[in-house]
Design a protein around this motif. Structure first.
Motif, PDB file in Angstrom:
ATOM      1  N   SER A  71       0.862  -1.193   0.000  1.00 20.87           N
ATOM      2  CA  SER A  71       0.000   0.000   0.000  1.00 20.87           C
ATOM      3  C   SER A  71       0.888   1.230   0.000  1.00 20.87           C
ATOM      4  O   SER A  71       2.111   1.121   0.229  1.00 20.87           O
ATOM      5  N   GLY A  72       0.268   2.390  -0.188  1.00 20.09           N
ATOM      6  CA  GLY A  72       1.029   3.635  -0.120  1.00 20.09           C
ATOM      7  C   GLY A  72       1.586   3.870   1.278  1.00 20.09           C
ATOM      8  O   GLY A  72       2.745   4.243   1.445  1.00 20.09           O
ATOM      9  N   SER A  73       0.762   3.637   2.298  1.00 22.28           N
ATOM     10  CA  SER A  73       1.201   3.917   3.670  1.00 22.28           C
ATOM     11  C   SER A  73       2.390   3.041   4.054  1.00 22.28           C
ATOM     12  O   SER A  73       3.347   3.513   4.675  1.00 22.28           O
TER      13      SER A  73
ATOM     14  N   GLU B 197       5.293  15.240  -1.874  1.00 25.02           N
ATOM     15  CA  GLU B 197       4.636  14.775  -3.094  1.00 25.02           C
ATOM     16  C   GLU B 197       5.011  15.787  -4.179  1.00 25.02           C
ATOM     17  O   GLU B 197       4.872  16.991  -3.955  1.00 25.02           O
TER      18      GLU B 197
END
Ligand SMILES: Cc1ncc(COP(=O)(O)O)c(C=O)c1O
Length: 438
Positions: free
Chosen positions: A108-110, A214
């Motif tokens: 996942s991203g996390s 980001e």
């Protein structure tokens, strides 16, 4: 569906009370549409959660998943391997900027963010600089929900319940009054990167492991970087020997009209995170992609060759079914040239979304590639309410958009037609007009 008991599932990032009174249940996805439990077609105005750029129900991906399940449904990722993870890693390296050569898989991203933070600290410790542990994130940054990502993230609402996280400080966000209604990269704000110098003065570079941003923030309502801003961050990191991490969980694999934000904005990070679009959303998968030098230091410091060099990994890291989905999804992006399609159609999306400038309540619009953010005038003391009302109204009209903070976000599938994009924008405008009359 009327007899479905909704009480047991505690839904993520959801207003559970409101949802369970008035559920929005999706039962099918095909192309750029969902079907809801009432059988209505819903246009997917956020590509799932920035995941499904190639559209839903892609046969090539589904067949790769099914065939992999029937061949090798699981294999242990620790001390054993399977060929697909190596094949996928090679594809990821091909599609990310040259110089980023090593790939570590997560789910996942996390998890990806927490992995990259641990890698950054381990890198410095292995290099004999163990005091370099602090991270610098950015206000309004979103890096997932695990403790590392929360610490470097800059959204107070997501953090305030949970106490201490990792040691982190934050540079300012880049939302400026003078940039309102910018198209693409805003002109003003490169100077905000210089605030990193202030934090270096405060903490000293000998204590700072990495800066994490980001390249374009999605969750905070689509914030493209000001011109020159990312270059300036790169220069300051180089000057002080600080790692630069780009969180490309949203910007990776096409959303910007390039395979990465790094490529699109011409700035090379030391480490990058990807997730979401890597499998077109079909199966959870994330990855950290880093310069060889980072991998090499772990390997050189790893002791005898039977020793694990990086004591980190997840039971499902490089899951064979996820890797099969990733290979098929990336092949599909390349074969159909979908990233180029986003690039070519991004000016159309830009023109279309900016027609909302004169719609009621709109205080700002930002866009890049196939990503757009619209900020809305607050109800007194209730910044989150109007975007929620707008999102629900759009859904009633058969369009899914995401609301968060005082913004709504649009990220149509890469395969959307011009007519579909125009209809999405028209529905947002129509809904705002109706809200103004209600
Ligand atoms: C930039 C960024 N990082 C990390 C995450 C977290 O990803 P996940 O929800 O898969 O854990 C997200 C999710 O939206 C994201 O946008």
């Amino acid at each position: 569906m009327n007899d479905l008991d909704l009480s047991a599932h505690w839904m993520p990032f959801t207003a559970n009370r409101q949802f369970k009174k008035n559920p929005r249940l999706l039962v099918k996805g095909e192309g750029v549409h969902y079907t809801d439990a009432e059988g209505r077609k819903i246009f997917d105005g956020l590509s799932g959660l920035w995941t499904c750029g190639a559209g839903h129900g892609r046969k090539e991906i589904n067949e790769a998943i099914t065939s992999q399940l029937n061949t090798l449904d699981y294999s242990p990722g620790f001390q054993f391997g399977h060929p697909l993870s190596f094949e996928l890693a090679n594809k990821v390296v091909e599609l990310t900027p040259s110089g980023l050569d090593k790939v570590f898989f997560t789910d996942s991203g996390s998890e990806t963010i927490d992995t990259v933070l641990k890698m950054a600290r381990g890198y410095w410790r292995n290099k004999g600089q163990p005091s370099k542990t602090k991270f610098i994130g950015r206000h309004k940054g979103y890096h997932g929900v695990n403790f590392g990502g929360l610490g470097v993230g800059g959204i107070g609402f997501n953090r305030k319940l949970f106490g201490q996280t990792v040691e982190a400080d934050h540079i300012p966000h880049t939302v400026l009054e003078e940039n309102k209604f910018s198209r693409g990269m805003p002109e003003n704000g490169a100077h905000l990167a210089d605030e990193l110098e202030e934090l270096v003065l405060l903490h000293d570079a000998s204590n700072i492991a990495a800066v994490v941003v980001e390249p374009m923030s999605g969750t905070s309502g689509v914030l493209p970087p000001p011109r020159g801003y990312l270059d300036r961050l790169r220069q300051i990191c180089d000057k002080h020997d600080i790692l630069l991490i780009f969180d490309e969980v949203i910007t990776g694999f096409g959303r910007m009209g390039s395979y990465s934000g790094a490529e699109e904005f011409g700035v090379m990070p030391d480490m990058m995170t990807v997730a979401k679009q890597i499998t077109n959303g079909a199966i959870p998968l994330g990855a950290v992609v880093v310069k060889s030098e980072i991998y090499d230091i772990f390997v050189e410091s790893g002791g005898p060759d039977y020793m694990v060099e990086f004591p980190h990994g997840y039971t499902y890291s490089a899951h064979p079914v996820a890797c099969a989905a990733g290979i098929a999804a990336l092949d599909l992006l390349v074969r159909e040239d979908l990233v180029q399609r986003v690039k070519e159609m991004s000016s159309f999306f830009e023109e279309s979304i900016h027609t909302l400038r004169s719609a009621p309540f709109v205080t700002d619009i930002r866009n890049y590639g196939f990503a757009g953010g619209i900020s809305l005038e607050h109800y007194p003391g209730e910044p989150l309410r109007r975007p929620f009302e707008l999102g629900v109204k759009c859904f009633e009209k058969g369009y899914y958009v995401r609301w968060g903070g005082d913004t709504v976000q649009l990220a149509p599938p890469f395969v959307s037609t011009k007519d579909q994009i125009d209809s999405l924008i028209n529905v947002v405008g129509e809904s705002l007009n109706e809200l103004a009359k209600s």
